[in-house]
Design a protein around this motif. Sequence first.
Motif, PDB file in Angstrom:
ATOM      1  N   GLN A 181      72.611 -84.207 -80.649  1.00  0.00           N
ATOM      2  CA  GLN A 181      72.724 -83.368 -79.454  1.00  0.00           C
ATOM      3  C   GLN A 181      74.173 -82.920 -79.248  1.00  0.00           C
ATOM      4  O   GLN A 181      74.431 -81.762 -78.903  1.00  0.00           O
ATOM      5  N   GLY A 182      75.099 -83.831 -79.477  1.00  0.00           N
ATOM      6  CA  GLY A 182      76.518 -83.494 -79.327  1.00  0.00           C
ATOM      7  C   GLY A 182      76.958 -82.418 -80.307  1.00  0.00           C
ATOM      8  O   GLY A 182      77.692 -81.489 -79.933  1.00  0.00           O
ATOM      9  N   LEU A 183      76.491 -82.519 -81.547  1.00  0.00           N
ATOM     10  CA  LEU A 183      76.833 -81.503 -82.549  1.00  0.00           C
ATOM     11  C   LEU A 183      76.161 -80.167 -82.230  1.00  0.00           C
ATOM     12  O   LEU A 183      76.743 -79.097 -82.431  1.00  0.00           O
ATOM     13  N   SER A 184      74.940 -80.246 -81.725  1.00  0.00           N
ATOM     14  CA  SER A 184      74.234 -79.033 -81.305  1.00  0.00           C
ATOM     15  C   SER A 184      75.014 -78.314 -80.206  1.00  0.00           C
ATOM     16  O   SER A 184      75.199 -77.088 -80.246  1.00  0.00           O
ATOM     17  N   ASP A 185      75.499 -79.062 -79.244  1.00  0.00           N
ATOM     18  CA  ASP A 185      76.289 -78.487 -78.154  1.00  0.00           C
ATOM     19  C   ASP A 185      77.628 -77.941 -78.666  1.00  0.00           C
ATOM     20  O   ASP A 185      78.101 -76.889 -78.222  1.00  0.00           O
ATOM     21  N   THR A 186      78.235 -78.673 -79.595  1.00  0.00           N
ATOM     22  CA  THR A 186      79.547 -78.291 -80.116  1.00  0.00           C
ATOM     23  C   THR A 186      79.504 -76.961 -80.851  1.00  0.00           C
ATOM     24  O   THR A 186      80.412 -76.126 -80.707  1.00  0.00           O
ATOM     25  N   PHE A 187      78.427 -76.746 -81.631  1.00  0.00           N
ATOM     26  CA  PHE A 187      78.364 -75.553 -82.480  1.00  0.00           C
ATOM     27  C   PHE A 187      77.345 -74.506 -82.016  1.00  0.00           C
ATOM     28  O   PHE A 187      77.189 -73.484 -82.682  1.00  0.00           O
ATOM     29  N   ASN A 188      76.684 -74.749 -80.888  1.00  0.00           N
ATOM     30  CA  ASN A 188      75.629 -73.836 -80.434  1.00  0.00           C
ATOM     31  C   ASN A 188      74.576 -73.658 -81.532  1.00  0.00           C
ATOM     32  O   ASN A 188      74.156 -72.541 -81.842  1.00  0.00           O
ATOM     33  N   ALA A 189      74.175 -74.767 -82.120  1.00  0.00           N
ATOM     34  CA  ALA A 189      73.247 -74.739 -83.247  1.00  0.00           C
ATOM     35  C   ALA A 189      71.971 -75.494 -82.905  1.00  0.00           C
ATOM     36  O   ALA A 189      72.009 -76.482 -82.153  1.00  0.00           O
ATOM     37  N   PRO A 190      70.837 -75.081 -83.457  1.00  0.00           N
ATOM     38  CA  PRO A 190      69.578 -75.804 -83.203  1.00  0.00           C
ATOM     39  C   PRO A 190      69.660 -77.231 -83.739  1.00  0.00           C
ATOM     40  O   PRO A 190      70.255 -77.473 -84.797  1.00  0.00           O
ATOM     41  N   LYS A 191      69.038 -78.154 -83.021  1.00  0.00           N
ATOM     42  CA  LYS A 191      69.095 -79.557 -83.448  1.00  0.00           C
ATOM     43  C   LYS A 191      68.457 -79.754 -84.832  1.00  0.00           C
ATOM     44  O   LYS A 191      68.929 -80.575 -85.617  1.00  0.00           O
ATOM     45  N   THR A 192      67.411 -79.001 -85.123  1.00  0.00           N
ATOM     46  CA  THR A 192      66.794 -79.089 -86.451  1.00  0.00           C
ATOM     47  C   THR A 192      67.811 -78.725 -87.533  1.00  0.00           C
ATOM     48  O   THR A 192      67.918 -79.403 -88.566  1.00  0.00           O
ATOM     49  N   ALA A 193      68.570 -77.662 -87.294  1.00  0.00           N
ATOM     50  CA  ALA A 193      69.589 -77.223 -88.255  1.00  0.00           C
ATOM     51  C   ALA A 193      70.722 -78.244 -88.355  1.00  0.00           C
ATOM     52  O   ALA A 193      71.275 -78.472 -89.437  1.00  0.00           O
ATOM     53  N   VAL A 194      71.059 -78.877 -87.238  1.00  0.00           N
ATOM     54  CA  VAL A 194      72.106 -79.910 -87.234  1.00  0.00           C
ATOM     55  C   VAL A 194      71.687 -81.084 -88.118  1.00  0.00           C
ATOM     56  O   VAL A 194      72.485 -81.590 -88.922  1.00  0.00           O
ATOM     57  N   ARG A 195      70.441 -81.519 -87.974  1.00  0.00           N
ATOM     58  CA  ARG A 195      69.964 -82.657 -88.782  1.00  0.00           C
ATOM     59  C   ARG A 195      70.006 -82.331 -90.272  1.00  0.00           C
ATOM     60  O   ARG A 195      70.408 -83.160 -91.095  1.00  0.00           O
ATOM     61  N   ILE A 196      69.611 -81.122 -90.617  1.00  0.00           N
ATOM     62  CA  ILE A 196      69.669 -80.707 -92.030  1.00  0.00           C
ATOM     63  C   ILE A 196      71.114 -80.639 -92.494  1.00  0.00           C
ATOM     64  O   ILE A 196      71.448 -81.071 -93.606  1.00  0.00           O
ATOM     65  N   ARG A 197      71.980 -80.130 -91.633  1.00  0.00           N
ATOM     66  CA  ARG A 197      73.400 -80.010 -91.985  1.00  0.00           C
ATOM     67  C   ARG A 197      74.030 -81.378 -92.193  1.00  0.00           C
ATOM     68  O   ARG A 197      74.868 -81.570 -93.077  1.00  0.00           O
ATOM     69  N   MET A 198      73.619 -82.351 -91.405  1.00  0.00           N
ATOM     70  CA  MET A 198      74.129 -83.727 -91.573  1.00  0.00           C
ATOM     71  C   MET A 198      73.770 -84.276 -92.948  1.00  0.00           C
ATOM     72  O   MET A 198      74.585 -84.942 -93.583  1.00  0.00           O
ATOM     73  N   LYS A 199      72.551 -83.976 -93.402  1.00  0.00           N
ATOM     74  CA  LYS A 199      72.149 -84.430 -94.737  1.00  0.00           C
ATOM     75  C   LYS A 199      72.909 -83.689 -95.828  1.00  0.00           C
ATOM     76  O   LYS A 199      73.330 -84.271 -96.820  1.00  0.00           O
ATOM     77  N   GLU A 200      73.085 -82.373 -95.626  1.00  0.00           N
ATOM     78  CA  GLU A 200      73.767 -81.561 -96.631  1.00  0.00           C
ATOM     79  C   GLU A 200      75.230 -81.951 -96.804  1.00  0.00           C
ATOM     80  O   GLU A 200      75.732 -82.064 -97.923  1.00  0.00           O
ATOM     81  N   VAL A 201      75.903 -82.118 -95.691  1.00  0.00           N
ATOM     82  CA  VAL A 201      77.364 -82.279 -95.711  1.00  0.00           C
ATOM     83  C   VAL A 201      77.792 -83.751 -95.724  1.00  0.00           C
ATOM     84  O   VAL A 201      78.777 -84.118 -96.347  1.00  0.00           O
ATOM     85  N   LEU A 202      77.005 -84.612 -95.029  1.00  0.00           N
ATOM     86  CA  LEU A 202      77.438 -85.983 -94.813  1.00  0.00           C
ATOM     87  C   LEU A 202      76.536 -87.040 -95.472  1.00  0.00           C
ATOM     88  O   LEU A 202      76.865 -88.215 -95.471  1.00  0.00           O
ATOM     89  N   ASN A 203      75.377 -86.588 -95.956  1.00  0.00           N
ATOM     90  CA  ASN A 203      74.410 -87.533 -96.531  1.00  0.00           C
ATOM     91  C   ASN A 203      73.986 -88.599 -95.541  1.00  0.00           C
ATOM     92  O   ASN A 203      73.845 -89.766 -95.885  1.00  0.00           O
ATOM     93  N   VAL A 204      73.825 -88.195 -94.265  1.00  0.00           N
ATOM     94  CA  VAL A 204      73.375 -89.142 -93.243  1.00  0.00           C
ATOM     95  C   VAL A 204      72.109 -88.612 -92.561  1.00  0.00           C
ATOM     96  O   VAL A 204      71.831 -87.432 -92.577  1.00  0.00           O
TER      97      VAL A 204
END
Length: 204
Positions: A181-204
Amino acid sequence: MIWMCIEIEKYKQEHNYDFSNYFDSSQIDDDAEALLNDFLSNPNYNLKLDKRKVPIIELAKIMGFKIYTAKFKDRNLSGTIGISKKLVNRYKSDKVIILNNQDTDEHILFTLCHELAHYIYDYESNAHNEYSNTYRTNEAINAKEMRANRFAASLLMPKESFKEAYSELSNNIDDKNIIVQGLSDTFNAPKTAVRIRMKEVLNV
């Protein structure tokens, strides 16, 4: 030929206007961030990040697009892009993106980035002057759609900035849902996209 801003023209030129086999996710990640930095460093545009939020609408306007929102009958239709001289009479522009106003603000911005990706990678400006694409949430994902999604996430949530923001949040918070939720707020990005981005960039 329909006008193209110097940053996009240069990028296309570097690749000989051919992205037919250009699908490397890591490279697209880097390219999106490099393109964003090119736009931000151009003093003529006067673009600035709002903390970490990327000025996506302003970027689209610099690329020559008029942006509209509308209520689509098809609820799964998130957005459409049109590039044609025929659009000028109706929209006063030959480049138009229309977004579904029933979507959240975050999803609308992601869709805008997605359609900009199609403009960059799939519009063959040296071959013809017309292009259209529709983005539906329920459509089958092919290689071009996956590329557009990866570019959209990379532009909306630049890799280095995303890593820094995650590090700042995760230092103080253990709950993954709160971090999302914090990352979604920070980047104005959908939470679904944030979760995918976490896997892509951070492997988490």
